[in-house]
Design a protein around this motif. Sequence first.
Motif, mmCIF file in Angstrom:
data_model
loop_
_atom_site.group_PDB
_atom_site.id
_atom_site.type_symbol
_atom_site.label_atom_id
_atom_site.label_comp_id
_atom_site.label_asym_id
_atom_site.label_seq_id
_atom_site.Cartn_x
_atom_site.Cartn_y
_atom_site.Cartn_z
ATOM 1 N N VAL A 28 2.336 15.462 -2.163
ATOM 2 C CA VAL A 28 1.993 14.451 -3.382
ATOM 3 C C VAL A 28 0.391 14.801 -3.446
ATOM 4 O O VAL A 28 -0.382 14.626 -2.681
ATOM 5 N N ALA A 29 0.343 14.862 -5.051
ATOM 6 C CA ALA A 29 -1.063 15.149 -5.134
ATOM 7 C C ALA A 29 -1.824 13.914 -6.039
ATOM 8 O O ALA A 29 -2.950 13.772 -6.111
ATOM 9 N N ALA A 30 -0.984 13.066 -6.690
ATOM 10 C CA ALA A 30 -1.538 12.078 -7.499
ATOM 11 C C ALA A 30 -0.207 10.848 -7.498
ATOM 12 O O ALA A 30 1.037 11.222 -7.548
ATOM 13 N N LEU A 31 -0.995 9.502 -7.381
ATOM 14 C CA LEU A 31 -0.041 8.548 -7.711
ATOM 15 C C LEU A 31 -0.356 7.540 -8.855
ATOM 16 O O LEU A 31 -1.662 7.384 -8.813
ATOM 17 N N ALA A 32 0.492 6.787 -9.500
ATOM 18 C CA ALA A 32 0.004 5.842 -10.252
ATOM 19 C C ALA A 32 1.270 4.982 -10.678
ATOM 20 O O ALA A 32 2.577 5.359 -10.548
ATOM 21 N N PHE A 33 0.898 3.753 -10.927
ATOM 22 C CA PHE A 33 1.840 2.715 -11.363
ATOM 23 C C PHE A 33 2.046 2.677 -12.812
ATOM 24 O O PHE A 33 1.004 2.631 -13.385
ATOM 25 N N CYS A 34 3.272 2.548 -13.545
ATOM 26 C CA CYS A 34 3.233 2.507 -14.788
ATOM 27 C C CYS A 34 4.865 1.921 -15.212
ATOM 28 O O CYS A 34 5.794 2.347 -14.457
ATOM 29 N N GLY A 87 3.091 12.738 -8.865
ATOM 30 C CA GLY A 87 2.917 14.184 -9.284
ATOM 31 C C GLY A 87 2.818 15.036 -8.065
ATOM 32 O O GLY A 87 1.655 14.743 -7.092
ATOM 33 N N SER A 88 3.493 15.923 -7.806
ATOM 34 C CA SER A 88 3.303 16.725 -6.713
ATOM 35 C C SER A 88 3.026 18.241 -6.979
ATOM 36 O O SER A 88 3.028 18.599 -8.039
ATOM 37 N N ASP A 89 2.797 18.850 -5.626
ATOM 38 C CA ASP A 89 2.436 20.416 -6.092
ATOM 39 C C ASP A 89 3.502 21.342 -6.705
ATOM 40 O O ASP A 89 3.290 22.420 -6.838
ATOM 41 N N ASP A 90 4.889 20.803 -6.726
ATOM 42 C CA ASP A 90 5.568 21.751 -7.443
ATOM 43 C C ASP A 90 5.676 21.581 -8.805
ATOM 44 O O ASP A 90 6.748 21.779 -9.680
ATOM 45 N N PHE A 91 4.400 21.014 -9.364
ATOM 46 C CA PHE A 91 4.211 20.854 -10.952
ATOM 47 C C PHE A 91 5.275 19.883 -11.390
ATOM 48 O O PHE A 91 5.276 19.698 -12.733
ATOM 49 N N ASP A 92 5.711 18.955 -10.622
ATOM 50 C CA ASP A 92 6.590 17.798 -11.491
ATOM 51 C C ASP A 92 5.903 16.549 -11.328
ATOM 52 O O ASP A 92 5.440 16.363 -10.168
ATOM 53 N N ALA A 149 1.005 -1.300 -0.169
ATOM 54 C CA ALA A 149 0.176 0.115 0.090
ATOM 55 C C ALA A 149 0.894 1.170 -0.077
ATOM 56 O O ALA A 149 1.606 1.547 0.851
ATOM 57 N N ILE A 150 1.089 1.873 -1.019
ATOM 58 C CA ILE A 150 1.578 3.017 -1.226
ATOM 59 C C ILE A 150 0.911 4.375 -0.689
ATOM 60 O O ILE A 150 -0.043 4.586 -1.201
ATOM 61 N N VAL A 151 1.431 5.148 -0.015
ATOM 62 C CA VAL A 151 0.723 6.212 0.537
ATOM 63 C C VAL A 151 1.676 7.723 0.203
ATOM 64 O O VAL A 151 2.695 7.579 0.815
ATOM 65 N N GLY A 152 1.016 8.634 -0.451
ATOM 66 C CA GLY A 152 1.670 9.827 -0.494
ATOM 67 C C GLY A 152 1.085 10.900 0.351
ATOM 68 O O GLY A 152 0.119 11.247 0.317
ATOM 69 N N GLY A 153 1.906 11.547 0.977
ATOM 70 C CA GLY A 153 1.729 12.560 1.833
ATOM 71 C C GLY A 153 2.257 13.945 1.727
ATOM 72 O O GLY A 153 2.642 14.207 0.490
#
Lengths: 794, 707
Positions: free
Chosen positions: B151-157, B170-175, B124-128
């Motif tokens: 962290v705003a968005a997470l995905a596996f790819c 995807g984080s709030d510094d637009f990266d 379970a991956i959690v981004g805070g």
Amino acid sequence: MELELFRQDLIQTSTCAAGTMAVMPLTEEKKTQKVAAGDLSGVIQCFSVKKGDFQVAFKTLPSKENKVTSLVLGKGKTQRDKIFLAAGSQIKGVNKKGKEFFRFNTQLTETIRRVDIFEKNIWSAGEYVHNHFIEGRDKALYLCPDRINDATVVPLAGPTELWPVLACQDRYVRVLRGSAVCYEAPTPAAPVSLQYVPESHDPQHRFPQAKEVLYGTDVGTLVQLLLEPEAARQGFTLPNPKKQGAVATVYSGIDFTKTGMNNIVVGREDGGVEVLDLEEAGQLTSVYSVKLTESINALDGGFVTGLLAQEFVLHSFSGKIISYAPPGGGLLAPPPEAPSRGPLGLRKAAPPPAAPLPGAEEEERRASYARQIERLRQEISALRQEIEAERTRFQARGGDTAQLAMSAPFTVQDKCKLEADEACYVLTIESAVPIFTVAIQSNAVLQMLDVPTNVAILSRSPPDESNGNLTLATYRCQDSTNRLAVKFKVREGRPSSLSAFVIPAISPKACLVVRHTIKPLCLHSRITAMDADRPTNELLITGSFSAGDVHGWITGVLHDLPPSLPPGQDGATYYFTNSLLGTQLMIKYRAGEARFLSDLVSTLGILHEHCMREATNAKQRVTVSFNPSAQSLQHSVALVWPQLEKQRTLKKTYMMLEGLQELRMQDGDVSYLSPEYRSVLDRADKIRQEYKEQPQHLDHLVALIKDLYLDFCKLTGVATPKTRIPALDQLLLDPGSSLEDLMEFLTGQRGVWALDPGRGVEPEAEEEAPSGGGSQGSRWPLGQATVREAEREV
Amino acid sequence: MLVPAFQLHLNEKIQRAQATIGRFDGKVPALACATVGGKVFLHQPHQQAGGPDNQIAYLNINKQISAVVSGRLLSSKDVLLVGTSANLQAYDVELNRDLFYKDVQDGVNAALVGPYASFDQQLAIVGGNCSIQGYSADGSEVFWTVTGDNVAALAFCDVDQDGRNELLVGSDDFDVRIFAGEDVVAEVPEADTFVALAAVVGPRFGYALVNGTIGLYDRLDRVWRVKSKHSVCAIASYDLDGDGLPELISGWSNGRMEVRRADTGEVVYRDHLSCPVAAILRADYRNDGLEQVVVCGVEGEVRGYLPLDLEAAGPGAASEADFSEQQALLAELAQRKQELAYELASYANSRAQAKEAPPERGSVIPPDTRVDSYIAVNREAGTCDLVLRTSNEQAVIRGVVVFGEQIFEQESLFVYPRNPDMQLAVPLKPLKDVAVVLMIKVLVGGRTASLFHVFELEIELPKFSLYAAVEKGAFAEPESNVQFSVSERIPRLCAWLESRFNLKAPPAGRADTLEAYFLCLRDKAPLLVRATPVEGRVQVTLATDSMDMAGELVGDLAAYLGLGDLASTAHFPGAMRAFKEVLDQVDAHNVTRLRMNADMADASNALKSLIIRAEDARILGAMGPMRKYYRQLADMNRDLIVEHDKRATNHAALLEALREVNQMIQRAARLRVGGPKGRVVALCRAAIKANNMAALFKIIRDGDGPV
């Protein structure tokens, strides 16, 4: 009943003016009808469609001087297959072979917008002048008080006695007899298109003698007018609840629905096309509608692509001629897999059209579509090759790209209009080629609003005051967009200008600028009468000026006025209403005297300022007297008040919302809250949306009341009580204050002023106390809720 | 036309992006969504017992929920994971018990479950706030790393196609950062905060931004993007048109749902919900063996879509659709034809004009007019100016529209001078250091023209364009620096400087050393770049007081030189002093928190007894005492509210301080590349867990150290 119609793209002309396409009459042989069309590059062409093949009867060469601005067929018995067109001030006749057989130079200075021919009679309508010529000689002339939007001739007094009917911008349809107005019929909004319908829509045959004209208005409604030699009767009206675009053209000549009465086809400025059916009860219902991406400039109909069914044909702004045919008609091609020829090369007997095989038509139509698509593809690749060749030639010549860009036939049709219901302006821009970006510049602060149908992305640039640009923005269009609507709010008071730079998406790239001026009283729109019961203020300017001078002054302040004083009149009276506040303005002037009446002082303030400046510039001596009415101040404040209160409440509820939502989150069940707060919670999204849409609205209204007060003081000769303004501010923003408080403040001050100017500060202090108490009262219920929450936490 | 396979209305609000479908009993699927008031509801359509009324069950979380996901943490069934701002709860729905309940100090902004990196179990991956944690089924933290911002968005790819999932963050510094294990393998800058990320197929992934942009990347290259004025709420991918390639499906705030082709971005299908879209999920919700796309609206509307099966559609329906398609194609071709006709007509007109006597030059600019552009640093205004100049007196610049990502508040800048002239300077002030391509439309015409020629230019703004080169000695050398050595030649470093900075002259470097001084116009901070050869290698010193700036430079230089690993020594006394204070604050806030919690509990007890007494008094009809008690209650309530405010402030400050700590680790990591970078993160985490602050400082400085 829903109609099924099939679209067929016929040909492509250059960009065209309104009303430059006509379907030629049926000839005796079994042939499809020809279509004649003119465009702004000066080309006139006439083509027909025979068994799916396009045949051009003739096509003239482009010429810049001969932009076709009107194209009609003759109305005389022998003229029905003759094409008449107006180009600039010239009127020409062309026969069906393309030969020019008639040319007449009218010597008019205005561009002819509409021409009509009946035997030896020629009627021409320009911007303001309507002429009647017989055998090339002036017969009658009528100078219209406002712009002529459309015109036609109607056989009102007999089949050969045609009378001109004009649709005028000042909201009248005028019927002329000779050089004089026979009568005029007022219209609910400015009529922009007019169509005489020989077979009138009168299901109960109540007025067998009346001649029907249909006019479309700039607010998108359609009205039937039954004309008789002495008077006109208004018939049915098509309302426009969905706020579609203005009705640009109307056609009624085909009975698609087989009800015995011809359907009415309406083409709109925003690309909407609707087929309407008139029911017995006089109700119009839409039986077919389609939306194009560009405005519809002309409509007509006939057997164009096939002899089995009639179809309607439209001419769009960018020059597409498209027909819509009902099932059974239109382009049908034999399906490719079933060869239509017998073994000996003889044609098989065609199946009787009355009973076509089920599904056969579908097959044929499918084949026809495949063929049309194939044809277009071929045309496109041919065009590509031509362009390629041109490009090489161009480069070989050492091409001048700048000149190339300048020679691009890049035309833009634009309109800037006050949307009276919302007190905002809408600038619509339509271009013949897809738009990449429209850049907006203005020296006034414009509040850009969202237009739901726009796909363009708005990006505001920070205002650049050093260059006088208070508004800078770009609209970037995606996909291929030919139309863009820019909606904005603007404050009254200062004249300003708006420029829109239109950059196309395809090369060669030229940028066209369209400019509009926004006059100081830009939110005022013309009305025909005034409510006399309101208390009004009066501004009276007297001096040695002429009526024309005053007219010049007021045209600089107000939109919707004719550019010059109607000839032969020494003075005029106009009525306006402020679309934001609903206040009214009356202007009555003659040589030496101009009288302005309004229930809103600010309006008079703006007028006063402007007229004084103009008079000073013209070195004219004028005397101004102002007759204020304290009641009118109260009255106008009362008019604004509900809006102010609404906005204040909105702000208050918006601030409360967060707290209430937290409560709900904590407790889940919020049934203990008062119904008021529960309803706030239920409307949460709406409140948020509303607040987000109009964050400046409250400030706008507060500023308005302040202006009102200052204007009132200024015009009544009271020195501006600067010290009182902060107190007024507070009073206005405090959600607890009432209209009475405000009235007391405004008038009380006046009373004090009259008694002793020195004591003007004192009542202010008293004023604050009750208002503070009010705000506490309003905070109390929220505090109560918090207590409850704490209790529950235990 | 896309027709939903099923449609439900649950009459429950669904929070945006907080919905999941799982087989919580291992057999049948159920939909779990966060609703209002800190609750999760479960919709179990396959639960037979209890009838249709009983299909919805509630779980009370009593806190604001920030993430709801599910996944196979257990081998036999899916586990529901609910994240809040302070903890993560793994819940076994079938047995109605917690699998684990963890305090997550950094909060749970986004979460997902799946196989990751070399771990042999599902995580379970959690981004805070700036951190990413991975938990195994027993709730133990097996993975921890930091990222640049919240962290705003997470995905596996599987971006590099090595058969293993990478983690997209995807984080709030637009990266977007792409993690393989604990290492960042790539960074992709975007234009705004992220809404969602979604793997599409192979190395392709889609993204959605707050400003209404959605788009698709193939590895690190953007394939397409589109922007809308509505805001995007959710994205997912699925092959709905049955062509074998999954499409990108997006849901919007106006209720629109769009299916776009992955390769071109072309719209394949559209549908409209009656309310904003909350989430788009993929699951076999009907439990018939076919996977559906399930779209949830915020008002509780749920629609399921099946992939289009061409065989199954009736012939009548197909031909109906066929005609409208053909008519649409016809319209499109007609439009194309018109555009070509337009171009052709321009050539024809131009030829006609050329033939006529000398064309009027009134509005036409001279044929040889060019527009030159360059970027100049404007030190007074603190901007870098894009200077445009026409080559001819008769041609003046009426206006300029510049489009560029990330450098304007919105997407474009329109400049309209009061008095048009041959030259125009467009002031640019990039908000952050990023290399962008500017699309410039220059409107050039005669002085009185109303029709203009559009010159289209593209110019690349160097990454560090807002740094002005200054003379040596213009400022004191910054006390902080980062040092590392690379096996490269000096000229190569000069070349790097030239390509990244806006230099008029090549950097003043003798063959043996390089020294360049810059001043950042954004905050007037000095920067010194020095390179000296030491024993066959080059010792590089980047002196600046900003660790972020140094990290940015290190990363960029390493990428330019193609370095896989880079260790460095960081000497940032100023930043370290500040960091020390932050650490002290964390301690202080933690102490305060504990104490206040105790106070709060006391006050609650007192409150409770007061209520009982007051109510007793009321029942007994003793109005005097009742009034007294209620008055006391009101007082205490007021105190409690005050206390709560304090507690909330304290908590916010604590979170902020913790964020700082994570960011410091991130900054320290960014001063290294590759292996050393990952090592810094791992060591820092260990040091914090062991509360060994001395070691932490050493790790930040040296990139290594004992814990």
